[in-house]
Design an enzyme around this catalytic site. Sequence first.
Site, PDB file in Angstrom:
ATOM      1  N   ASP A   1       0.829  -1.197   0.000  1.00 23.10           N
ATOM      2  CA  ASP A   1       0.000   0.000   0.000  1.00 23.10           C
ATOM      3  C   ASP A   1       0.870   1.257   0.000  1.00 23.10           C
TER       4      ASP A   1
ATOM      5  N   LEU B   1     -10.813  -8.517  -0.484  1.00 28.20           N
ATOM      6  CA  LEU B   1     -10.306  -9.780  -1.000  1.00 28.20           C
ATOM      7  C   LEU B   1     -10.539 -10.821   0.094  1.00 28.20           C
TER       8      LEU B   1
ATOM      9  N   LEU C   1      -2.271  -6.942   2.257  1.00 29.24           N
ATOM     10  CA  LEU C   1      -1.637  -7.412   1.020  1.00 29.24           C
ATOM     11  C   LEU C   1      -0.345  -6.626   0.773  1.00 29.24           C
TER      12      LEU C   1
ATOM     13  N   CYS D   1     -20.023 -15.093  -2.980  1.00 25.79           N
ATOM     14  CA  CYS D   1     -20.965 -14.380  -2.102  1.00 25.79           C
ATOM     15  C   CYS D   1     -22.387 -14.910  -2.290  1.00 25.79           C
TER      16      CYS D   1
ATOM     17  N   CYS E   1     -23.116  -7.472   4.039  1.00 23.17           N
ATOM     18  CA  CYS E   1     -22.268  -6.266   4.129  1.00 23.17           C
ATOM     19  C   CYS E   1     -23.008  -5.043   3.604  1.00 23.17           C
TER      20      CYS E   1
ATOM     21  N   SER F   1     -14.204   4.446   7.121  1.00 19.83           N
ATOM     22  CA  SER F   1     -12.749   4.359   7.053  1.00 19.83           C
ATOM     23  C   SER F   1     -12.197   5.625   6.378  1.00 19.83           C
TER      24      SER F   1
ATOM     25  N   LYS G   1      -9.598  15.082   5.321  1.00 32.80           N
ATOM     26  CA  LYS G   1      -8.820  16.014   6.157  1.00 32.80           C
ATOM     27  C   LYS G   1      -9.707  17.044   6.853  1.00 32.80           C
TER      28      LYS G   1
ATOM     29  N   CYS H   1     -18.194  -4.357   7.654  1.00 30.93           N
ATOM     30  CA  CYS H   1     -18.465  -5.206   6.487  1.00 30.93           C
ATOM     31  C   CYS H   1     -17.620  -6.475   6.504  1.00 30.93           C
TER      32      CYS H   1
ATOM     33  N   CYS I   1     -19.379 -10.610   7.519  1.00 26.21           N
ATOM     34  CA  CYS I   1     -19.126 -11.510   6.384  1.00 26.21           C
ATOM     35  C   CYS I   1     -18.995 -12.949   6.883  1.00 26.21           C
TER      36      CYS I   1
HETATM   37  C1  B12 Z   1      -8.307   3.560  -1.518  1.00 27.08           C
HETATM   38  C2  B12 Z   1      -8.352   2.469  -0.475  1.00 27.08           C
HETATM   39  C3  B12 Z   1      -9.354   2.513   0.487  1.00 27.08           C
HETATM   40  C4  B12 Z   1     -10.516   3.497   0.395  1.00 27.08           C
HETATM   41  C5  B12 Z   1     -11.494   3.019  -0.688  1.00 27.08           C
HETATM   42  C6  B12 Z   1     -11.931   1.553  -0.489  1.00 27.08           C
HETATM   43  C7  B12 Z   1     -12.275   0.828  -1.752  1.00 27.08           C
HETATM   44  N1  B12 Z   1     -13.100  -0.184  -1.607  1.00 27.08           N
HETATM   45  O1  B12 Z   1     -11.762   1.143  -2.816  1.00 27.08           O
HETATM   46  C8  B12 Z   1     -11.039   3.479   1.856  1.00 27.08           C
HETATM   47  C9  B12 Z   1     -10.341   4.587   2.650  1.00 27.08           C
HETATM   48  C10 B12 Z   1     -12.539   3.666   2.004  1.00 27.08           C
HETATM   49  C11 B12 Z   1     -10.518   2.126   2.330  1.00 27.08           C
HETATM   50  C12 B12 Z   1     -11.090   1.422   3.368  1.00 27.08           C
HETATM   51  C13 B12 Z   1     -10.624   0.190   3.803  1.00 27.08           C
HETATM   52  N2  B12 Z   1      -9.484  -0.423   3.441  1.00 27.08           N
HETATM   53 CO1  B12 Z   1      -8.389   0.180   1.960  1.00 27.08          CO
HETATM   54  N3  B12 Z   1      -7.314   0.548   0.459  1.00 27.08           N
HETATM   55  C14 B12 Z   1      -7.383   1.439  -0.472  1.00 27.08           C
HETATM   56  C15 B12 Z   1      -6.278   1.226  -1.516  1.00 27.08           C
HETATM   57  C16 B12 Z   1      -5.178   2.275  -1.297  1.00 27.08           C
HETATM   58  C17 B12 Z   1      -6.758   1.271  -2.977  1.00 27.08           C
HETATM   59  C18 B12 Z   1      -8.048   0.468  -3.221  1.00 27.08           C
HETATM   60  C19 B12 Z   1      -8.561   0.678  -4.644  1.00 27.08           C
HETATM   61  O2  B12 Z   1      -7.836   0.473  -5.593  1.00 27.08           O
HETATM   62  N4  B12 Z   1      -9.803   1.128  -4.790  1.00 27.08           N
HETATM   63  C20 B12 Z   1     -10.381   1.361  -6.073  1.00 27.08           C
HETATM   64  C21 B12 Z   1     -11.577   0.474  -6.280  1.00 27.08           C
HETATM   65  C22 B12 Z   1     -12.071   0.523  -7.710  1.00 27.08           C
HETATM   66  O3  B12 Z   1     -11.107  -0.816  -6.032  1.00 27.08           O
HETATM   67  P1  B12 Z   1     -11.937  -1.829  -5.140  1.00 27.08           P
HETATM   68  O4  B12 Z   1     -12.886  -1.144  -4.269  1.00 27.08           O
HETATM   69  O5  B12 Z   1     -10.927  -2.753  -4.534  1.00 27.08           O
HETATM   70  O6  B12 Z   1     -12.796  -2.512  -6.284  1.00 27.08           O
HETATM   71  C23 B12 Z   1     -12.391  -3.699  -6.898  1.00 27.08           C
HETATM   72  C24 B12 Z   1     -13.521  -4.727  -6.833  1.00 27.08           C
HETATM   73  O7  B12 Z   1     -14.600  -4.319  -6.051  1.00 27.08           O
HETATM   74  C25 B12 Z   1     -13.779  -5.029  -8.243  1.00 27.08           C
HETATM   75  N5  B12 Z   1     -15.076  -4.600  -8.738  1.00 27.08           N
HETATM   76  C26 B12 Z   1     -15.567  -3.381  -8.913  1.00 27.08           C
HETATM   77  N6  B12 Z   1     -16.775  -3.450  -9.495  1.00 27.08           N
HETATM   78  C27 B12 Z   1     -17.050  -4.748  -9.678  1.00 27.08           C
HETATM   79  C28 B12 Z   1     -18.147  -5.369 -10.219  1.00 27.08           C
HETATM   80  C29 B12 Z   1     -18.154  -6.767 -10.283  1.00 27.08           C
HETATM   81  C30 B12 Z   1     -19.330  -7.423 -10.860  1.00 27.08           C
HETATM   82  C31 B12 Z   1     -17.047  -7.527  -9.773  1.00 27.08           C
HETATM   83  C32 B12 Z   1     -17.049  -9.020  -9.798  1.00 27.08           C
HETATM   84  C33 B12 Z   1     -15.944  -6.873  -9.212  1.00 27.08           C
HETATM   85  C34 B12 Z   1     -15.973  -5.493  -9.184  1.00 27.08           C
HETATM   86  O8  B12 Z   1     -12.802  -4.405  -9.062  1.00 27.08           O
HETATM   87  C35 B12 Z   1     -12.226  -3.330  -8.372  1.00 27.08           C
HETATM   88  C36 B12 Z   1     -10.793  -3.129  -8.819  1.00 27.08           C
HETATM   89  O9  B12 Z   1      -9.966  -4.224  -8.438  1.00 27.08           O
HETATM   90  C37 B12 Z   1      -5.787  -0.236  -1.171  1.00 27.08           C
HETATM   91  C38 B12 Z   1      -4.288  -0.474  -1.316  1.00 27.08           C
HETATM   92  C39 B12 Z   1      -3.884  -0.566  -2.786  1.00 27.08           C
HETATM   93  N7  B12 Z   1      -2.814   0.081  -3.125  1.00 27.08           N
HETATM   94  O10 B12 Z   1      -4.558  -1.222  -3.570  1.00 27.08           O
HETATM   95  C40 B12 Z   1      -6.226  -0.412   0.321  1.00 27.08           C
HETATM   96  C41 B12 Z   1      -6.788  -1.787   0.726  1.00 27.08           C
HETATM   97  C42 B12 Z   1      -7.753  -2.218  -0.339  1.00 27.08           C
HETATM   98  N8  B12 Z   1      -7.505  -1.481   1.962  1.00 27.08           N
HETATM   99  C43 B12 Z   1      -7.453  -2.403   2.834  1.00 27.08           C
HETATM  100  C44 B12 Z   1      -8.153  -2.379   4.083  1.00 27.08           C
HETATM  101  C45 B12 Z   1      -7.713  -3.382   5.125  1.00 27.08           C
HETATM  102  C46 B12 Z   1      -9.196  -1.456   4.288  1.00 27.08           C
HETATM  103  C47 B12 Z   1     -10.196  -1.429   5.461  1.00 27.08           C
HETATM  104  C48 B12 Z   1     -10.637  -2.796   5.966  1.00 27.08           C
HETATM  105  C49 B12 Z   1      -9.570  -0.596   6.614  1.00 27.08           C
HETATM  106  C50 B12 Z   1     -10.481  -0.365   7.819  1.00 27.08           C
HETATM  107  N9  B12 Z   1     -10.686  -1.331   8.672  1.00 27.08           N
HETATM  108  O11 B12 Z   1     -10.984   0.706   7.988  1.00 27.08           O
HETATM  109  C51 B12 Z   1     -11.374  -0.619   4.826  1.00 27.08           C
HETATM  110  C52 B12 Z   1     -12.372  -1.542   4.098  1.00 27.08           C
HETATM  111  C53 B12 Z   1     -13.445  -0.797   3.346  1.00 27.08           C
HETATM  112  C54 B12 Z   1     -13.911  -1.562   2.105  1.00 27.08           C
HETATM  113  N10 B12 Z   1     -15.011  -2.284   2.211  1.00 27.08           N
HETATM  114  O12 B12 Z   1     -13.224  -1.492   1.055  1.00 27.08           O
HETATM  115  C55 B12 Z   1      -6.629  -3.607   2.363  1.00 27.08           C
HETATM  116  C56 B12 Z   1      -7.587  -4.734   1.924  1.00 27.08           C
HETATM  117  C57 B12 Z   1      -7.135  -6.147   2.208  1.00 27.08           C
HETATM  118  C58 B12 Z   1      -8.184  -7.134   1.720  1.00 27.08           C
HETATM  119  N11 B12 Z   1      -8.281  -8.279   2.386  1.00 27.08           N
HETATM  120  O13 B12 Z   1      -8.915  -6.887   0.776  1.00 27.08           O
HETATM  121  C59 B12 Z   1      -5.800  -2.936   1.170  1.00 27.08           C
HETATM  122  C60 B12 Z   1      -5.456  -3.883   0.024  1.00 27.08           C
HETATM  123  C61 B12 Z   1      -4.492  -2.381   1.804  1.00 27.08           C
HETATM  124  C62 B12 Z   1      -3.454  -3.466   2.069  1.00 27.08           C
HETATM  125  N12 B12 Z   1      -2.261  -3.359   1.495  1.00 27.08           N
HETATM  126  O14 B12 Z   1      -3.673  -4.431   2.759  1.00 27.08           O
HETATM  127  N13 B12 Z   1      -9.486   1.703   1.579  1.00 27.08           N
HETATM  128  S1  SF4 Z   2     -19.061  -1.327   6.715  1.00 27.57           S
HETATM  129 FE1  SF4 Z   2     -17.314  -1.355   5.274  1.00 27.57          FE
HETATM  130  S2  SF4 Z   2     -17.937  -0.015   3.578  1.00 27.57           S
HETATM  131 FE2  SF4 Z   2     -19.335   0.414   5.317  1.00 27.57          FE
HETATM  132  S3  SF4 Z   2     -18.407   2.131   6.424  1.00 27.57           S
HETATM  133 FE3  SF4 Z   2     -17.620   0.271   7.397  1.00 27.57          FE
HETATM  134  S4  SF4 Z   2     -15.681  -0.199   6.301  1.00 27.57           S
HETATM  135 FE4  SF4 Z   2     -16.810   1.293   5.031  1.00 27.57          FE
END
Ligand code: B12
Ligand code: SF4
Length: 353
Positions: A139, A163, A174, A194, A200, A222, A229, A250, A254
């Site tokens: 990250d 994930l 990760l 799922c 969730c 989160s 900020k 969430c 799960c």
């Molecule tokens: C920005 C970010 C956040 C943001 C935005 C979250 C988000 N969901 O994007 C905020 C600040 C809200 C956040 C919160 C959290 N985060 Co964060 N975050 C990141 C970061 C820096 C980038 C994530 C990203 O690329 N988002 C962009 C969107 C598009 O990606 P996505 O949500 O993952 O969406 C993917 C899927 O949902 C899928 N998708 C989208 N649409 C569809 C539709 C279909 C049909 C399907 C099948 C799939 C699909 O494709 C997308 C792209 O891969 C990563 C680290 C990194 N460099 O990757 C950590 C990371 C994802 N976070 C992490 C963690 C631990 C958290 C929290 C649990 C922290 C907490 N306890 O507060 C929460 C969980 C919230 C949640 N439900 O996501 C871990 C997740 C580990 C894991 N097991 O998944 C990461 C990987 C950091 C790490 N190195 O460990 N986070």
């Molecule tokens: S349940 Fe998950 S998506 Fe909803 S506010 Fe909490 S961390 Fe964010």
Amino acid sequence: MAPTSTDLQALAQQIKDWGSELGFAHIGISPASNDAHAQRLSEWLQKDYHGEMAYMAEREQLRASPAELHSGTIRVISARMDYLPDAEDIESILGNPDKAYISRYALGRDYHKLIRKRLSQLAEKISAVAGGSHRAFADSAPVLERGFAEQAGLGWIGKNSMLINSKAGSWFFLGEIYTDIPLPTDPPQETGHCGSCRACLDDCPTGAIVAPYQVDARRCISYLTIELKDSIPEDLRPLMGNRVFGCDDCQLVCPWNKFAQTTTEPDFSPRHQLDNSELINLFLWTEEEFLDNTAGSAIRRIGYQRWLRNLAIGIGNAPPSSAAIHALKSQYPVADEMAREHIDWALARQQDQ
Ligand code: B12
Ligand code: SF4
């Protein structure tokens, strides 16, 4: 002489064994491109779901293009490290509005440095036996971490966008190594586990999971407590309850997390009783105490004023008490304008109830 496929198979196995010795629960290898996830990232950005996280938009192209970030990269080695600590029962803290809920990942030492250091050690071992050019991340750079981890077979992305691993749930971090060695890749796990579950989506306190797999960060607790900020939107404050740093709801609901494993990493153990503290006690920390008690922790990066802001919201959501009103008033002089506005909000809530 170029390595044979047998050499590369043996090296991939060796990397997994070293990974396990370094504390990683799972290592997988994938190709260094991921168009499907890049497309989803682009849609997410177009909808402005990233809010004020400008870094997500600015380096969009790099996130899914490892070779642009580290020249020559053809494989991504993804690693998982479990973080769920042995700590106070989560439900008892979330269910007690006088206590502060701090998300599990932030109770101990900051994971970024720890994981990147271990991955750098792994990269050095690879270099020593096979040469090549490698770079480690946790990250810490524009990397589409969940997408690459899914592709490397570490799990599948659930409706909460986490994930999830079918044998270990989702309470893990990760990290990655980019490499130019043509290692054999691992098959992705099957996705879509799922089914019809939408726990969730239904249980997210702020309705941030706006559709399956899509989190609108602007509503996610989160984001609100860690990334944002400035002022937290007023309509969301009552919904945050006592969640003062991150949120785990969430993951808690799960069903796959019944398979979660507690961490073997002592550095992720709770410090300063952060797993079981009263909101008021944390709110009354001086700035010096905040800096001392959060040294080496992910909490430190939000700074003292945002710490006060978040805790003020928790206190505003707590049952009325003279101790709460007294605490809110006593921190007024050290709060900046933004934190004061939250203290005013909390005082109004305390005095109205
Ligand atoms: C920005 C970010 C956040 C943001 C935005 C979250 C988000 N969901 O994007 C905020 C600040 C809200 C956040 C919160 C959290 N985060 Co964060 N975050 C990141 C970061 C820096 C980038 C994530 C990203 O690329 N988002 C962009 C969107 C598009 O990606 P996505 O949500 O993952 O969406 C993917 C899927 O949902 C899928 N998708 C989208 N649409 C569809 C539709 C279909 C049909 C399907 C099948 C799939 C699909 O494709 C997308 C792209 O891969 C990563 C680290 C990194 N460099 O990757 C950590 C990371 C994802 N976070 C992490 C963690 C631990 C958290 C929290 C649990 C922290 C907490 N306890 O507060 C929460 C969980 C919230 C949640 N439900 O996501 C871990 C997740 C580990 C894991 N097991 O998944 C990461 C990987 C950091 C790490 N190195 O460990 N986070
Ligand atoms: S349940 Fe998950 S998506 Fe909803 S506010 Fe909490 S961390 Fe964010």
